[in-house]
Motif scaffolding. Structure first.
Motif, PDB file in Angstrom:
ATOM      1  N   ALA A 143     -39.159   4.572  41.035  1.00 32.30           N
ATOM      2  CA  ALA A 143     -39.081   3.248  40.420  1.00 32.30           C
ATOM      3  C   ALA A 143     -40.432   2.547  40.477  1.00 32.30           C
ATOM      4  CB  ALA A 143     -38.033   2.402  41.129  1.00 32.30           C
ATOM      5  N   PRO A 144     -40.785   1.775  39.440  1.00 35.11           N
ATOM      6  CA  PRO A 144     -42.034   1.017  39.490  1.00 35.11           C
ATOM      7  C   PRO A 144     -41.988  -0.051  40.572  1.00 35.11           C
ATOM      8  CG  PRO A 144     -40.777   0.471  37.504  1.00 35.11           C
ATOM      9  CD  PRO A 144     -40.068   1.608  38.165  1.00 35.11           C
ATOM     10  N   LEU A 145     -43.142  -0.365  41.157  1.00 35.14           N
ATOM     11  CA  LEU A 145     -43.203  -1.393  42.196  1.00 35.14           C
ATOM     12  C   LEU A 145     -42.857  -2.767  41.644  1.00 35.14           C
ATOM     13  CD1 LEU A 145     -46.384  -0.368  44.236  1.00 35.14           C
ATOM     14  CD2 LEU A 145     -43.993   0.303  44.569  1.00 35.14           C
ATOM     15  N   SER A 146     -42.861  -2.910  40.341  1.00 39.31           N
ATOM     16  CA  SER A 146     -42.480  -4.175  39.718  1.00 39.31           C
ATOM     17  C   SER A 146     -40.968  -4.322  39.594  1.00 39.31           C
ATOM     18  CB  SER A 146     -43.128  -4.300  38.342  1.00 39.31           C
ATOM     19  OG  SER A 146     -42.841  -3.163  37.543  1.00 39.31           O
ATOM     20  N   GLY A 147     -40.220  -3.294  40.002  1.00 42.15           N
ATOM     21  CA  GLY A 147     -38.769  -3.356  39.966  1.00 42.15           C
ATOM     22  C   GLY A 147     -38.171  -2.453  38.903  1.00 42.15           C
ATOM     23  N   GLY A 148     -36.877  -2.155  39.075  1.00 50.74           N
ATOM     24  CA  GLY A 148     -36.179  -1.306  38.127  1.00 50.74           C
ATOM     25  C   GLY A 148     -35.896   0.062  38.708  1.00 50.74           C
ATOM     26  N   SER A 149     -35.643   1.025  37.831  1.00 51.63           N
ATOM     27  CA  SER A 149     -35.334   2.384  38.243  1.00 51.63           C
ATOM     28  C   SER A 149     -36.378   3.343  37.697  1.00 51.63           C
ATOM     29  CB  SER A 149     -33.935   2.783  37.748  1.00 51.63           C
ATOM     30  OG  SER A 149     -33.879   2.704  36.334  1.00 51.63           O
ATOM     31  N   ARG A 150     -36.202   4.620  37.973  1.00 47.86           N
ATOM     32  CA  ARG A 150     -37.216   5.617  37.645  1.00 47.86           C
ATOM     33  C   ARG A 150     -37.625   5.612  36.178  1.00 47.86           C
ATOM     34  NH1 ARG A 150     -36.134  11.969  38.623  1.00 47.86           N
ATOM     35  NH2 ARG A 150     -35.143  11.824  36.569  1.00 47.86           N
ATOM     36  N   GLY A 151     -36.704   5.428  35.280  1.00 48.30           N
ATOM     37  CA  GLY A 151     -37.016   5.512  33.863  1.00 48.30           C
ATOM     38  C   GLY A 151     -37.586   4.245  33.266  1.00 48.30           C
ATOM     39  N   ASP A 152     -37.761   3.209  34.075  1.00 52.15           N
ATOM     40  CA  ASP A 152     -38.217   1.926  33.532  1.00 52.15           C
ATOM     41  C   ASP A 152     -39.733   1.826  33.457  1.00 52.15           C
ATOM     42  OD1 ASP A 152     -35.676   0.865  33.153  1.00 52.15           O
ATOM     43  OD2 ASP A 152     -35.549   0.117  35.212  1.00 52.15           O
ATOM     44  N   GLN A 153     -40.192   0.961  32.552  1.00 46.01           N
ATOM     45  CA  GLN A 153     -41.607   0.666  32.412  1.00 46.01           C
ATOM     46  C   GLN A 153     -42.092  -0.155  33.605  1.00 46.01           C
ATOM     47  OE1 GLN A 153     -43.154   1.768  29.719  1.00 46.01           O
ATOM     48  NE2 GLN A 153     -41.352   2.466  28.637  1.00 46.01           N
ATOM     49  N   VAL A 154     -43.384  -0.069  33.871  1.00 51.75           N
ATOM     50  CA  VAL A 154     -43.971  -0.996  34.835  1.00 51.75           C
ATOM     51  C   VAL A 154     -44.132  -2.351  34.159  1.00 51.75           C
ATOM     52  CG1 VAL A 154     -45.185   0.819  36.085  1.00 51.75           C
ATOM     53  CG2 VAL A 154     -46.335  -0.337  34.199  1.00 51.75           C
ATOM     54  N   ASP A 155     -43.973  -3.410  34.945  1.00 49.34           N
ATOM     55  CA  ASP A 155     -44.177  -4.777  34.467  1.00 49.34           C
ATOM     56  C   ASP A 155     -45.485  -5.266  35.064  1.00 49.34           C
ATOM     57  OD1 ASP A 155     -44.211  -7.454  33.889  1.00 49.34           O
ATOM     58  OD2 ASP A 155     -42.162  -7.866  34.592  1.00 49.34           O
ATOM     59  N   LEU A 156     -46.541  -5.270  34.275  1.00 47.27           N
ATOM     60  CA  LEU A 156     -47.864  -5.594  34.788  1.00 47.27           C
ATOM     61  C   LEU A 156     -48.016  -7.059  35.162  1.00 47.27           C
ATOM     62  CD1 LEU A 156     -50.148  -3.486  32.409  1.00 47.27           C
ATOM     63  CD2 LEU A 156     -49.200  -2.868  34.631  1.00 47.27           C
ATOM     64  N   GLY A 157     -47.124  -7.910  34.684  1.00 45.62           N
ATOM     65  CA  GLY A 157     -47.225  -9.333  34.996  1.00 45.62           C
ATOM     66  C   GLY A 157     -46.392  -9.767  36.177  1.00 45.62           C
ATOM     67  N   ALA A 158     -45.566  -8.872  36.734  1.00 47.62           N
ATOM     68  CA  ALA A 158     -44.679  -9.249  37.832  1.00 47.62           C
ATOM     69  C   ALA A 158     -45.478  -9.558  39.096  1.00 47.62           C
ATOM     70  CB  ALA A 158     -43.685  -8.122  38.100  1.00 47.62           C
ATOM     71  N   LYS A 159     -45.083 -10.658  39.782  1.00 49.93           N
ATOM     72  CA  LYS A 159     -45.804 -11.106  40.981  1.00 49.93           C
ATOM     73  C   LYS A 159     -44.845 -11.368  42.133  1.00 49.93           C
ATOM     74  CE  LYS A 159     -49.513 -13.454  38.398  1.00 49.93           C
ATOM     75  NZ  LYS A 159     -50.228 -14.757  38.213  1.00 49.93           N
ATOM     76  N   THR A 160     -45.389 -11.368  43.326  1.00 54.51           N
ATOM     77  CA  THR A 160     -44.654 -11.774  44.515  1.00 54.51           C
ATOM     78  C   THR A 160     -44.547 -13.296  44.523  1.00 54.51           C
ATOM     79  OG1 THR A 160     -46.618 -12.067  45.891  1.00 54.51           O
ATOM     80  CG2 THR A 160     -45.688  -9.831  45.750  1.00 54.51           C
ATOM     81  N   PRO A 161     -43.687 -13.858  45.391  1.00 58.04           N
ATOM     82  CA  PRO A 161     -43.627 -15.323  45.495  1.00 58.04           C
ATOM     83  C   PRO A 161     -44.974 -15.947  45.848  1.00 58.04           C
ATOM     84  CG  PRO A 161     -41.723 -14.331  46.547  1.00 58.04           C
ATOM     85  CD  PRO A 161     -42.644 -13.208  46.198  1.00 58.04           C
TER      86      PRO A 161
END
Length: 413
Positions: free
Chosen positions: A293-311
């Motif tokens: 799974a991408p570190l931005s969330g989701g499962s193995r088949g999902d795209q990475v979300d380059l804009g996702a941030k921590t709090p």
């Protein structure tokens, strides 16, 4: 993978300015970026891995041969690229040279001879029992031409340009750079690899081996497999006929239906990577080792979300993660279809790594990505190229024509 893709977020500023996408790259290819570490990618090939994303991991096409069964050598495209849908467990890449300064007629004759030899190794009704006493099984052979031979036919053909020397290629031996001929053999039975490669090479007058590498894939279905670093590769690649037509097959001209292959033998610092803490390993890749799974969330088949941030405002996909470095929103690159085979060569110096093979309809797809990886990818610190080459893979054979016949319309001397 979800069919609904959210709008591409504004990516974090890369380590170096991103240039505008080149013309001819579809909006779809830019929006469907995504991850999946293609370790081969890693280094040079690494580009291959994360960057793109169409459909998720679909079932094999209804036209795919049964697992382990014969794979027809004839068709619009050569076997060993998108057929079979699940690559065979074992692979052997042989890069060879052709003596002298061959003209177009000599090159076309070499292709025709290679095609006839392929039939003798793959056709269940015509195979040579001296080469394969137990039959061809699922053996496939893919034949390609290096830039010198492509230019002998027509310098305007795709694949006529040399693969550049990348920043990460420092120290690469001359004998492991480039080459005139590619013979790539794949089979479930490893014992078939060398006899078949030798038979095809021997059929080409004046051909002599330059270098070769054998490799093995882990078990799995479809294109997804774990690479030598333990991460999933082959998640985001073109699967459907439309995706292959858009990104892999050359669309027009004498080479229409063919493709351009890049071969990179990548020595990996597996021990050095393993010494990192698990979280640090994931940060280098941009995906979780256990699940893919991408570190931005989701499962193995999902795209990475380059804009996702921590709090706290930190990007979840680190600035120098492979998944970010190879993203097509920065490189302007469409999808690559790739086959990765792990290798381990005996010798006093540890030589383990990935035999990286990718297919695209424009060499610049790979070149742009690799240049960026050299600048911004932390994975490159664990990768060193020990062989590098590119080849035009001629279209397949239909209607009884010899291999390479279509290229004859391209002119040449």
């Amino acid at each position: 993978m979800n069919d609904e893709q959210p709008p591409m977020p504004t990516p974090a500023p890369p380590a170096s300015p991103a240039s505008a996408p080149p013309r001819g790259i579809s909006r779809r290819a830019l929006l469907l970026g995504g991850g999946g570490l293609g370790l081969g990618v890693v280094a040079t090939a690494v580009a291959v891995s994360t960057a793109h994303a169409p459909s998720a991991e679909p079932a094999a096409s209804a036209t795919s041969p049964a697992e382990g069964g014969p794979v027809p050598a004839h068709g619009a495209q050569q076997a060993g690229i998108a057929r079979p849908a699940t690559p065979q467990r074992n692979g052997l890449v042989v890069v060879a040279d052709l003596d002298g300064n061959p003209d177009a007629a000599t090159v076309l004759a070499a292709l025709a001879a290679a095609g006839a030899a392929v039939d003798a190794c793959t056709d269940p009704d015509r195979f040579d029992p001296i080469v394969l006493p137990d039959g061809p099984g699922d053996v496939t052979v893919t034949v390609g031409l290096g830039p010198r031979l492509v230019r002998a036919i027509d310098p305007t053909l795709p694949g006529a340009d040399e693969l550049p020397v990348f920043l990460s290629d420092q120290g690469l031996a001359a004998e492991a750079t480039g080459g005139d001929l590619l013979i790539a053999v794949y089979a479930s039975d490893a014992a078939a690899l060398h006899p078949v490669a030798d038979r095809v090479l021997a059929a080409i007058p004046g051909a002599r081996r330059r270098w070769a590498q054998q490799g093995v894939r882990g078990s799995g279905s479809g294109t997804v497999v774990r690479n030598p670093l333990g991460y999933h590769d082959g998640i985001i690649v073109p699967h459907t006929e439309d995706e292959l037509a858009e990104s892999v097959w050359i669309p027009s001209g004498p080479a229409a239906g063919g493709t351009v292959a890049v071969i990179r033998r990548l020595r990996l610092d597996i021990a050095g990577f393993a010494a990192l803490a698990p979280g640090a390993q994931d940060a280098v890749i941009g995906r979780e080792r256990a699940t893919g799974a991408p570190l931005s969330g989701g499962s193995r088949g999902d795209q990475v979300d380059l804009g996702a941030k921590t709090p706290e405002g930190e990007y979840l996909i680190p600035a120098r993660a492979h998944a970010r470095a190879a993203h097509p929103s920065f490189t302007g690159s469409p999808l690559m279809l790739r086959r990765g085979y792990a290798f381990s060569n005996a010798g006093p110096e540890r030589d383990d790594g990935l035999l990286f093979v990718c297919f695209q309809n424009d060499l610049q797809t790979f070149v742009r990505t690799q240049h960026r990886l050299d600048e911004t990818d932390d994975l490159m610190a664990f990768t060193r190229a020990t062989a590098s080459a590119s080849f035009l893979i001629p279209p397949g054979r239909v209607g009884g024509a010899p291999l390479g016949a279509a290229l004859a319309t391209g002119g040449g001397s």
